[in-house]
Structure formats: structure tokens, C-alpha cells
Design a protein around this motif. Structure first.
Motif, PDB file in Angstrom:
ATOM      1  N   GLY A 640     -15.537 -11.906  31.260  1.00 17.34           N
ATOM      2  CA  GLY A 640     -16.518 -12.843  31.913  1.00 17.34           C
ATOM      3  C   GLY A 640     -17.933 -13.175  31.052  1.00 17.34           C
ATOM      4  N   VAL A 641     -17.820 -12.061  30.164  1.00 16.51           N
ATOM      5  CA  VAL A 641     -18.942 -12.007  29.260  1.00 16.51           C
ATOM      6  C   VAL A 641     -18.666 -13.129  28.210  1.00 16.51           C
ATOM      7  N   ASP A 642     -17.560 -13.424  27.722  1.00 14.66           N
ATOM      8  CA  ASP A 642     -17.333 -14.476  26.755  1.00 14.66           C
ATOM      9  C   ASP A 642     -17.367 -15.795  27.434  1.00 14.66           C
ATOM     10  N   SER A 643     -17.195 -15.946  28.615  1.00 12.79           N
ATOM     11  CA  SER A 643     -17.248 -17.316  29.184  1.00 12.79           C
ATOM     12  C   SER A 643     -18.784 -17.691  29.255  1.00 12.79           C
ATOM     13  N   LEU A 644     -19.628 -16.642  29.402  1.00 19.15           N
ATOM     14  CA  LEU A 644     -20.953 -16.707  29.700  1.00 19.15           C
ATOM     15  C   LEU A 644     -21.686 -16.943  28.474  1.00 19.15           C
ATOM     16  N   MET A 645     -21.220 -16.259  27.218  1.00 15.64           N
ATOM     17  CA  MET A 645     -21.915 -16.479  25.939  1.00 15.64           C
ATOM     18  C   MET A 645     -21.087 -17.915  25.526  1.00 15.64           C
ATOM     19  N   SER A 646     -20.277 -18.603  25.926  1.00 16.70           N
ATOM     20  CA  SER A 646     -19.728 -19.880  25.869  1.00 16.70           C
ATOM     21  C   SER A 646     -20.751 -20.851  26.147  1.00 16.70           C
ATOM     22  N   GLN A 647     -21.249 -20.475  27.630  1.00 17.05           N
ATOM     23  CA  GLN A 647     -21.942 -21.304  28.327  1.00 17.05           C
ATOM     24  C   GLN A 647     -23.470 -21.508  27.705  1.00 17.05           C
ATOM     25  N   VAL A 648     -23.945 -20.097  27.408  1.00 19.98           N
ATOM     26  CA  VAL A 648     -25.168 -19.959  26.693  1.00 19.98           C
ATOM     27  C   VAL A 648     -25.340 -20.783  25.398  1.00 19.98           C
ATOM     28  N   ALA A 734     -23.083 -12.839  38.427  1.00 17.61           N
ATOM     29  CA  ALA A 734     -22.197 -12.052  38.561  1.00 17.61           C
ATOM     30  C   ALA A 734     -21.446 -11.697  37.309  1.00 17.61           C
ATOM     31  N   GLY A 735     -21.696 -12.502  36.085  1.00 17.02           N
ATOM     32  CA  GLY A 735     -21.100 -11.948  34.887  1.00 17.02           C
ATOM     33  C   GLY A 735     -22.059 -10.916  34.349  1.00 17.02           C
ATOM     34  N   ALA A 736     -23.385 -10.924  34.545  1.00 14.48           N
ATOM     35  CA  ALA A 736     -24.080 -10.010  34.021  1.00 14.48           C
ATOM     36  C   ALA A 736     -23.797  -8.640  34.735  1.00 14.48           C
ATOM     37  N   ILE A 737     -23.701  -8.619  36.116  1.00 18.55           N
ATOM     38  CA  ILE A 737     -23.338  -7.510  36.773  1.00 18.55           C
ATOM     39  C   ILE A 737     -22.181  -6.921  36.322  1.00 18.55           C
ATOM     40  N   ALA A 738     -21.325  -7.719  35.953  1.00 15.21           N
ATOM     41  CA  ALA A 738     -19.853  -7.299  35.449  1.00 15.21           C
ATOM     42  C   ALA A 738     -20.046  -6.439  34.113  1.00 15.21           C
ATOM     43  N   ASN A 739     -20.923  -6.693  33.296  1.00 17.25           N
ATOM     44  CA  ASN A 739     -21.233  -6.367  31.920  1.00 17.25           C
ATOM     45  C   ASN A 739     -21.933  -5.012  32.395  1.00 17.25           C
ATOM     46  N   LEU A 740     -22.917  -4.918  33.323  1.00 21.43           N
ATOM     47  CA  LEU A 740     -23.649  -3.649  33.709  1.00 21.43           C
ATOM     48  C   LEU A 740     -22.740  -2.853  34.121  1.00 21.43           C
ATOM     49  N   ALA A 741     -21.741  -3.204  35.038  1.00 24.74           N
ATOM     50  CA  ALA A 741     -20.730  -2.308  35.832  1.00 24.74           C
ATOM     51  C   ALA A 741     -19.920  -1.659  34.773  1.00 24.74           C
ATOM     52  N   MET A 774     -15.943 -14.018  37.514  1.00 24.93           N
ATOM     53  CA  MET A 774     -16.970 -13.244  37.349  1.00 24.93           C
ATOM     54  C   MET A 774     -17.147 -12.171  38.566  1.00 24.93           C
ATOM     55  N   VAL A 775     -17.100 -12.641  39.491  1.00 23.39           N
ATOM     56  CA  VAL A 775     -17.110 -11.752  40.687  1.00 23.39           C
ATOM     57  C   VAL A 775     -16.088 -10.637  40.561  1.00 23.39           C
ATOM     58  N   ALA A 776     -14.803 -10.863  40.605  1.00 23.37           N
ATOM     59  CA  ALA A 776     -13.552 -10.249  40.362  1.00 23.37           C
ATOM     60  C   ALA A 776     -13.581  -9.284  39.384  1.00 23.37           C
ATOM     61  N   GLY A 777     -14.245  -9.786  38.006  1.00 27.17           N
ATOM     62  CA  GLY A 777     -14.393  -8.919  37.022  1.00 27.17           C
ATOM     63  C   GLY A 777     -15.305  -7.460  37.211  1.00 27.17           C
ATOM     64  N   ALA A 778     -16.398  -8.050  38.160  1.00 26.39           N
ATOM     65  CA  ALA A 778     -17.222  -7.148  38.170  1.00 26.39           C
ATOM     66  C   ALA A 778     -16.761  -5.772  39.480  1.00 26.39           C
ATOM     67  N   ILE A 779     -15.996  -6.419  40.546  1.00 24.26           N
ATOM     68  CA  ILE A 779     -15.407  -5.775  41.315  1.00 24.26           C
ATOM     69  C   ILE A 779     -14.156  -4.792  40.678  1.00 24.26           C
ATOM     70  N   ALA A 780     -13.620  -5.307  39.725  1.00 29.14           N
ATOM     71  CA  ALA A 780     -12.423  -4.720  38.866  1.00 29.14           C
ATOM     72  C   ALA A 780     -13.250  -3.425  38.417  1.00 29.14           C
ATOM     73  N   ASN A 781     -14.325  -3.693  37.664  1.00 29.08           N
ATOM     74  CA  ASN A 781     -14.970  -2.448  36.800  1.00 29.08           C
ATOM     75  C   ASN A 781     -15.206  -1.418  37.795  1.00 29.08           C
ATOM     76  N   LEU A 782     -15.862  -1.759  39.261  1.00 25.66           N
ATOM     77  CA  LEU A 782     -16.272  -0.662  39.991  1.00 25.66           C
ATOM     78  C   LEU A 782     -14.903  -0.019  40.737  1.00 25.66           C
ATOM     79  N   CYS A 783     -13.722  -0.621  40.542  1.00 25.69           N
ATOM     80  CA  CYS A 783     -12.756  -0.073  41.293  1.00 25.69           C
ATOM     81  C   CYS A 783     -12.246   1.057  40.207  1.00 25.69           C
ATOM     82  N   GLY A 784     -12.896   1.221  39.095  1.00 25.96           N
ATOM     83  CA  GLY A 784     -12.306   2.421  38.000  1.00 25.96           C
ATOM     84  C   GLY A 784     -13.070   3.441  38.261  1.00 25.96           C
ATOM     85  N   ASN A 785     -14.083   3.433  39.123  1.00 22.31           N
ATOM     86  CA  ASN A 785     -14.931   4.860  39.499  1.00 22.31           C
ATOM     87  C   ASN A 785     -14.334   5.653  40.522  1.00 22.31           C
TER      88      ASN A 785
END
Length: 929
Positions: A640-648, A734-741, A774-785
Motif C-alpha cells: 500500500g505504501v508503493d501505491s501511496l508514493m505513486s499518488q503523492v 489507511a495506507g499510512a496506518i498500514a505502514n505504522l502497523a 490499504m485497509v486489508a494491508g493494515a489488518i494483515a499487519n495486525l494479524c501477525g501479532n
């Protein structure tokens, strides 16, 4: 040879052939040029691979001719083969160029062509085949198209294309139907003849599509209403198709010729100064050949064999799929020579643009350029597989002899020379014909079931017949023995009564006789002595007693005979009972046989179920085999971060991503993070969107994440998810939260601040695939805890992940699969450590069905994460029964055998062999493991 005619649309127009002048002219030219070749002739070819600078090609090039020496590029199997064909002079050229020699001189025995600059200088080029004006249509087909057709029949893709100036005989070479003269048939007709002669219409199939590219619009020549067909490109393999085109199955040659005639009638043509019937569109004939490979498919003809034998030999037949593309390009033309104007001028511009785009692609491929501009024209997109792809390609360049068109002739020759540098990577396309195998197995099943039913019916009829016959025999024996006993009883009873009656009568007679004698004695003597009167009756009594004894003896004998008869009858009755017992034993035996048949039926039904399971497994293997054939390499996960960087980066005016990143860091240093975060609460929507993109870009750097969390950036991002209605804000936040997560400490903060609930709410309301990714990526990171599993599930994280599969976008599904794999891995780790003993929360929330459904997904990232999730779930024994009932066992077996990654394959194998439940089920299904 020179003629006073021209070629167009399969028809030869012009006067009679004239040989004398041309032969003498060519002879004089050859003699004149031979004296100057050594000093003034330059030799040009692509590439200069020999000491003399001449390009040498394989003796089997294009037509497989055998007159040339061995060439140095014979090992290049996929190089584009190029032949040049010279058109004879037409009527106009015979008049206008009567005083001028031809601009080209052909040397077919050396496969060379000389292009005259003037009377004393010429350039020499070498091609794979040089075809003079005398070359027949059969010769052209054999050297240009026949090797390609043979490759198509072997399962390769092939392309035959004609390129050249307008009016040089391209359509004559390819599309001549040969109605009046069969020897004039073109490549299209001859190719179909060879294809139909090689295949079996009972098992194979041939179908065609006929299109034209007119003014950058693809139109269907077989359906005039279908005039705007789109091009579809497979993202993984790059294969190009036109799914909207009409596809007609061909059963005989005549129907194909009629189809070509119908399509040619709808093709655009116009009258120009260079050609009275100039093609204004590129014609494309696509022939699809599906051919079974004989001798390699498994046979199911052993109908008397066992069912297990049938299952073991249920291998699908192999089918080769080849595609032949025949391209009749519209001729290139110069506007000043063709005299095109108005709409014809626009057509000429479109033709030249598409041919120019094709030339650019050929140049890029010949020079091994990194970028090939295939998207500049629909023509180059359609021919993507023909040049630099996986098809075997033959190109015939057509030229005219007129010196007035030396420039166009030179351009055509150079195009052919550059095309000879292009090399294709040939790839055979073989597939398992699972549909045919399924039909054959269905027929075999029907035969087995029908045969079983017939045998069972015959067996039941035989049992009923034997039972009925035994009952009849027993009943008849009982009746016979009963009648015999009754008759004997009546007979003895009658004899007994008669004997008694005789005795009584005799006794009565004796009594009367005794009385009469006594009276007579008393009357005669008057008085007798007392002793005498007592002796007479005594003598009579003795006689009567002797007679009675005699009767009694007779009666005893009769009784003895009766007893013997009764004993005989009892013996007969006992034999009858033994016979009845034997009959009952036979009935019991038949019943046992019936029970055995019932057991055999149950066993057969189990075999049938096993066969159906094998069919199910084969269908999975078919999908996996097809993906292995088409797969060119595993795709990479795009975060999700790559997509966000592309948009920025799109929001910036800089030229590259490095400058954008530098400007973003500079903005962070100059303005400060606190001020940037304050802009997230701005009333201006554009400012707020811009600010959240900046924060997301900063969050992509691990060094900035702690600073963002410390100043309240995480809280602000969560507030944006709660308060904002803008889809872009939701996506970037959501992409930013995915990076923080990605940081474990931040994961706990996100959960403590209700982040999973906000992400679930955002996923439920979002429709944009990128937002869901983006949302799925954030939740996926949280699932690893490991620490957050129960809380994440309680707040709806798992259900939110499963709810996002409704989108169907591959990137979203990849993130969902990653989250499920992380969650399953944590559960597996907890069960191994002994901290978890209950069934998986994923199975309780209904995720197993989706996991099994997508275990064989075409997308590599999705499939890899799902395979890992299945392996982790299977490591906990309490999940085994649910996984077996949900169909996951088959997928685990497939993963352990066919997974492309060795670590996943090993993990699946170890999981299956260490689970008693799985091993028991595999033994029950008779799967060796």
C-alpha cells in the motif's frame, strides 16, 4: 519475366506475358553489372556475420530448400524468416519505364538481391529466400508458409505476413482463392488445405476469425455489425486475444473459401494512381487449431478390468493448441504518388502511421532496445506475439521492378533486413484434455453401473426362480407323502374292519352251530352221562380256540406288514425332511450370496466415489498444470505504501521520484511535523487531502514512524477514518496506518485506540479496490501479532477481512490472504507452545471455505499465502476433522506434491505425515502417502 498486368484481391489484371524482352534485358544487365560489381558494388545485410559481410541463413530457412551451403545461424530456431518476392511489370510500367532497366536484380540461387543505385553502382542484400517473377504460388507457399503451418500443427503459434508498397502483390500472394485456376491459390487457401489434411475432424477442431484494422478500429469481416472490437492482453503471459471476434468452426475446404469470399467483400478498398483496388485496411486471418496428441493419452478401453485399475490409468489425453495468424498489410504509399485526397488521404495517413509504428517496433527489437513501443498502434499490439514473442514468424516482402519507386523498394528491403534480426522464443502449448477424459470416465461409469444393475437384476431373478422351484418341490413332496400315508391308513383300517367283521361272523356261526348240536344231542339221547355232556363242548371249544389263534396270528402278520409300511413311510418322510433341509440350506446359501452381492455393490459404490474423488483431484491438477504452462514468473507484492508514493508523486510537478522524496523531506524539515498534522483538521478538503498524503509519504520511512506516533499522528489518522467521508482520505490514511502497523509497539497502540473497529467500518463502507487494499494491508499487519489475536477477532477484524473478498480485485485478495496466513501462523505457534488448545478462530468464523476455494488461485501472491495458511492450520490436530470435511485435505496433498516453493511443499508433507487423522483419511481414500 515482365507482364502487362498487376495483382489485386486475388485477381490478375493485365495483358499477355512477355518473356523475350525481359530475358534479354536482364541478361544484358547481368553482363554489364558483372564487370563492375567487384569495384563499385557495396554489400549490405543484417547482421554481417561472415568475412564477406553477407548474411548467411539456414538452408532450412522458410522453405527448407536444399541447394545452399550450411549457414552460421542454423541454431537460431526462432528467428523471423524473410523472403522477398518480385512482381512483374504491369501495363503502365511497360509503357512509362520502357527505356529504363529494372531497379532490382535477383540472384535466387545465391538468395541475394541487388538494388541498383545507378548504372554503375548497386547494393547487395541477402534474404532467406529470393522469389523471382517466375515463382509459382505453390513455390511461394512451400518456402514461406508451409514450415509455419507445420509448426502450428505441432502446437506452436505462427505468423505469415506480407509487407510492401501498394500494388506489389501482397493480397495476391496471401488471399488468392483460385476459383478459375487452382494453381493460383494463395497462402490462406493452401494453409487450410494442409491443416484439414493433417487433422482428424472426429477428435480435432479448426476455427477461424477474419478481421480488418481500419482507421485504428478493429472490425469483424464476418459480421459487419461488429465494427469496434477491443484487444485483450493477458497480464501474466502477455498473450493478445480479440474475444469479441466471430469464431467459425471449419469442417471442409469449400466452406473456408466461401468464408474468405464473404470477408473479402466487406474489406475497404479504393482506387488510387498506384493501384486501382488499393487495400485501405490491414486484413488479419486467425486460424485456431486444436489437435490431440495420439499415443500419449491413457486408454480406458479395458472395460473388464477392476475399478482401481481404471482409476490408476485415468490420465487425460494431451491436446496441442496452435494459432496461425495470416496478415495482409495495407500497402505503404506516398501521397504525392498515390494522389490520395479527402477521406482516402485520411486512410493513407492511418495506414502509414500503423506501418511506421510496426517499423519502430522492428527497429527496437533488432537493436535489442529495452523499450519496444508496441502500444503505439493496434497493429503492433495484435502482432506482439509475432515479433519478439513466442510465435514462428515468416515475412514475405513484395517489391516492384519500376525504377520510379526505388525509394519505396529500398524502404521495403530495409524493413525485411531489420526483421531478419528479430528472434522469437518459440513455445509449444500443450494442455491436458480434462473434458474429454471426464466424458470418457462418465461413459465408463455409466457402463459399469448399467452392467452392475444388469448382473444384480439377473442374480435376483435367479434367486427368486430357485426359491420358487424349491418351494414347489417341497410342496409337491409333502402332498405326495400325505396322499400316500392317507391311502395306506385307509387301506389298513379297511382291512382291520373287515377282519373284525369276519371274526364276529365266524364267532356267531360257531355259537349257533354249537347251540344246535347241543339241542340235538339232548333230544336224541334224552339223558346222557354228565361226563359225556362236558367233553363234547370242550372239544368244540378247543377247535374254536385253535381257529381264533390262527386268526390272531394272521392279524399279527398283517399288523407287522402295516408297521413295516409305516416305517417305510417314516423313512420317506425323513428323506423328504432332509431334502427340505438341503433346500433350506441352499436358500441360506443363496441368501448369503445375495448379501455378498450387496457388499460387492457397496464396495463398487465406494470405488465409484473414489473415482469421482479422483476426477475432482484431476480437475485441480488440470488448473495447476495450465498455470504452470502459462506462468512466466511469480508476481511481486505491491504494498500500500508503493501505491501511496505513486499518488503523492503524481501530485508533484517534479520529473522523478527521487526529487519528490527529497522535496517531501525538505518540507518536513522546514515546516515541522506538528504543523503538517494540524493541516489534517483543515476545513479545506484539498488541503486536508494533501496533508494526509504527506503524512502517508513520511510514514513510509521507518525513521519517521516513531516521531509521527509521538506527536499524535496515529490518533489524527484514526480520527480521519472516523470523521471524514472522502474516499481518497480513507485510502491514504489507511495506507499510512498500514505502514505504522508494521511496528509491534504501534500495533498495540492502534488496537488500544479502537483502530481495528475503525478499519472494519471503513472496509464495510468502501467500494474502491485501492482503499480496500490499504485497509486489508493494515489488518494483515495486525494479524501477525500473537498478543492481539483474541482482541482482533472480538472487534471484527477477521470478519472484516473476509468481507473484503467481495471486491474480487487480485491485490485486495492478496492482502486478505496475507492476513489470514499471519493469523494462522500465530495460532500454530500458540498451539505448539501449548497456550492454545481450542479449534482455530478462522475456522469458527467460516474462513476455511474461502481458503479452500482460493488455494489454487491463478495469482501467485494469493496462492502462496493461502498455501501457508493451510499448512499452519493443519499443524493443530484439533482442526483436522473440519479441514477434511471442508475439502482442505486435497489441497494439502496437492501442495505437498506440486507447490513451486520447496519450503511450502516440505511443510505440507511434514504436516500430513505427522497427523494421525490425516493419515487415517488418506488410507481410507487409498491414497499412497
Amino acid at each position: 519475366m515482365a507482364t502487362s498486368g498487376s495483382y489485386r484481391n486475388g485477381n490478375y489484371k493485365g495483358g499477355a506475358l512477355k518473356f523475350d524482352r525481359t530475358l534479354s534485358l536482364n541478361s544484358s544487365l547481368k553482363s554489364a553489372s558483372s564487370s563492375t560489381t567487384s569495384s563499385s558494388s557495396s554489400v549490405k545485410s543484417k547482421p554481417p556475420s561472415t568475412a564477406s559481410g553477407l548474411r548467411r541463413s539456414s538452408p532450412a530457412a522458410l522453405g527448407g530448400s536444399t541447394g545452399a551451403a550450411s549457414k552460421d545461424d542454423s541454431s537460431v530456431q526462432g528467428r523471423v524468416r524473410v523472403a522477398v518476392r518480385l512482381r512483374p511489370r504491369n501495363a503502365e510500367e511497360l509503357v512509362a519505364d520502357a527505356d529504363f532497366a529494372d531497379c532490382v536484380e535477383l540472384q535466387p540461387e545465391l538468395k541475394r538481391l541487388k538494388l541498383r543505385k545507378n548504372n554503375w553502382d548497386s547494393d547487395t542484400y541477402e534474404f532467406d529466400e529470393v522469389l523471382t517473377e517466375f515463382a509459382s504460388q505453390k513455390r511461394v507457399y512451400e518456402v514461406v508458409a508451409k514450415p509455419v503451418v507445420e509448426s502450428v500443427l505441432e502446437g506452436y503459434n505462427g505468423t505469415v505476413m506480407a509487407y510492401g508498397q501498394t500494388g506489389t502483390g501482397k493480397t495476391y500472394t496471401l488471399g488468392r482463392l483460385g476459383d478459375e485456376d487452382t494453381a493460383a491459390r494463395g497462402i490462406m487457401v493452401r494453409a487450410m488445405e494442409d491443416i484439414l489434411a493433417d487433422i482428424s475432424l472426429e477428435f480435432d477442431s479448426v476455427s477461424v476469425s477474419y478481421l480488418q484494422l481500419y482507421m485504428e478500429t478493429i472490425q469483424d469481416l464476418l459480421d459487419a455489425a461488429n465494427d469496434n472490437i477491443s484487444i485483450l492482453e493477458e497480464p501474466k503471459t502477455g498473450e493478445v486475444s480479440v474475444p469479441g471476434a466471430t469464431v467459425v468452426e471449419i469442417r471442409d475446404q469449400q466452406s473456408f473459401i466461401e468464408l474468405l469470399r464473404f470477408g473479402e467483400a466487406h474489406r475497404f478498398a479504393a482506387n488510387t494512381k498506384l493501384n486501382t483496388e488499393s487495400s485501405r485496411s490491414h486484413a488479419i486471418l486467425m486460424v485456431y487449431v486444436k489437435k490431440s496428441v495420439k499415443g500419449r493419452d491413457s486408454s480406458l478401453s479395458n472395460e473388464n478390468g477392476t475399478n482401481s485399475h481404471i482409476v490408476k490409468n485415468s490420465k487425460p489425453p494431451i491436446v496441442r493448441k496452435g494459432k496461425l495468424v495470416v496478415v495482409d498489410l495495407a500497402g505503404s504509399e506516398r501521397i504525392d504518388k498515390s494522389g490520395s485526397e479527402g477521406h482516402t488521404l485520411e486512410e493513407a495517413k492511418s495506414i502509414n502511421l500503423s506501418l511506421s509504428a510496426l517499423g519502430k517496433c522492428i527497429n527496437a527489437l533488432a537493436e535489442n532496445s529495452i523499450h519496444v513501443p508496441v502500444r503505439d498502434s493496434k497493429l503492433t499490439r495484435l502482432l506482439r506475439d509475432s515479433f519478439g514473442g513466442t510465435a514462428r514468424t515468416s515475412l514475405v516482402v513484395t517489391i516492384g521492378p519500376s525504377p520510379r519507386h526505388r525509394g519505396e523498394t529500398t524502404s521495403t528491403i530495409m524493413f525485411g533486413q531489420r526483421a531478419m534480426k528479430v528472434e522469437n522464443m518459440l513455445k509449444i502449448k500443450e494442455e491436458f484434455d480434462y473434458k474429454s477424459l471426464s466424458r470418457r470416465l462418465d461413459i465408463q461409469l455409466d457402463k459399469l453401473i448399467a452392467e452392475h444393475e444388469r448382473q444384480q437384476k439377473a442374480f435376483q431373478d435367479e434367486i427368486e426362480r430357485i426359491t420358487k422351484e424349491a418351494q414347489q418341490r417341497i410342496s409337491q413332496a409333502e402332498n405326495n407323502y400325505g396322499d400316500a400315508l392317507e391311502k395306506e391308513r385307509l387301506k389298513y383300517q379297511k382291512d382291520y374292519m373287515e377282519s373284525i367283521k369276519k371274526l364276529e361272523e365266524q364267532f356267531m356261526i360257531n355259537q349257533r352251530k354249537h347251540g344246535n348240536e347241543k339241542l340235538n344231542i339232548a333230544g336224541r339221547n334224552g339223558s346222557l352221562d354228565k361226563m359225556s355232556s362236558e367233553q363234547v363242548p370242550s372239544a368244540v371249544a378247543v377247535e374254536e380256540l385253535a381257529e381264533v389263534k390262527k386268526l390272531l396270528q394272521t392279524e399279527a402278520l398283517l399288523r407287522k406288514a402295516a408297521e413295516e409300511e409305516i416305517n417305510n413311510l417314516k423313512s420317506e418322510l425323513s428323506r423328504s425332511k432332509r431334502s427340505e433341509e438341503a433346500g433350506n440350506a441352499e436358500i441360506i446359501k443363496l441368501r448369503k450370496m445375495l448379501e455378498d452381492e450387496v457388499h460387492q455393490k457397496e464396495k463398487l459404490e465406494k470405488e465409484i466415489a473414489l473415482l469421482q474423488s479422483q476426477l475432482f483431484q484431476l480437475s485441480f491438477e488440470a488448473d495447476e498444470t495450465r498455470r504452470q504452462l502459462d506462468r512466466e514468473g511469480p508476481g511481486k507484492f505491491t504494498s500500500g505504501v508503493d501505491s501511496l508514493m505513486s499518488q503523492v508523486s503524481h501530485l508533484r510537478s517534479g520529473d522523478n521520484g527521487t526529487e519528490d522524496k527529497a522535496s517531501m523531506v525538505k518540507l518536513f524539515e522546514q515546516v515541522g511535523l506538528q504543523k503538517i498534522l494540524s493541516l489534517l483538521e483543515s476545513d479545506d478538503a484539498d488541503v486536508r487531502i494533501h496533508a494526509v498524503k504527506v503524512v502517508a509519504n513520511l510514514a513510509a520511512e521507518e525513521a519517521n514512524q516513531q516521531k509521527i506516533v509521538e506527536v499524535g499522528g496515529l490518533t489524527s489518522l484514526l480520527m480521519l477514518l472516523r470523521s471524514s467521508d472522502d474516499e481518497t482520505v480513507h485510502r491514504v490514511a489507511a495506507g499510512a496506518i498500514a505502514n505504522l502497523a508494521m511496528n509491534e509497539t504501534n500495533q498495540e497502540l492502534i488496537m488500544d485506540q479502537g483502530g481495528i473497529s475503525l478499519l472494519s467500518m471503513t472496509a464495510a463502507n468502501a467500494e474502491d479496490p485501492q482503499t480496500l487494499r490499504m485497509v486489508a494491508g493494515a489488518i494483515a499487519n495486525l494479524c501477525g501479532n500473537d498478543k492481539l489475536q483474541m482482541k482482533l477477532r472480538a472487534e471484527g477484524g477477521i470478519k472484516a477481512l473476509l468481507g473484503m473478498v467481495r471486491c474480487g480485485h487480485p491485490d485486495v485478495l492478496a492482502q486478505v490472504a496475507r492476513g489470514i496466513a499471519n493469523f494462522a501462523k500465530c495460532e500454530s505457534r500458540a498451539s505448539t507452545q501449548g497456550t492454545k488448545s481450542r479449534k482455530s478462530l478462522l475456522i469458527e468464523d467460516g474462513a476455511l471455505a474461502w481458503i479452500v476455494q482460493n488455494a489454487n488461485n491463478e495469482a501467485s501472491p494469493i496462492r502462496r499465502h493461502i498455501e501457508l495458511a493451510l499448512c499452519h492450520l493443519a499443524q493443530h490436530e484439533v482442526n483436522a476433522k473440519d479441514m477434511i470435511s471442508g475439502g482442505a485435505l486435497w489441497e494439502l496433498v496437492r501442495i505437498s506434491r506440486d507447490c513451486s516453493r520447496e519450503d511450502i511443499r516440505t511443510l505440507a508433507h511434514r504436516t500430513l505425515t505427522s497427523s494421525p487423522t490425516f493419515l487415517s483419511e488418506l488410507r481410507r481414500l487409498r491414497i499412497d502417502y
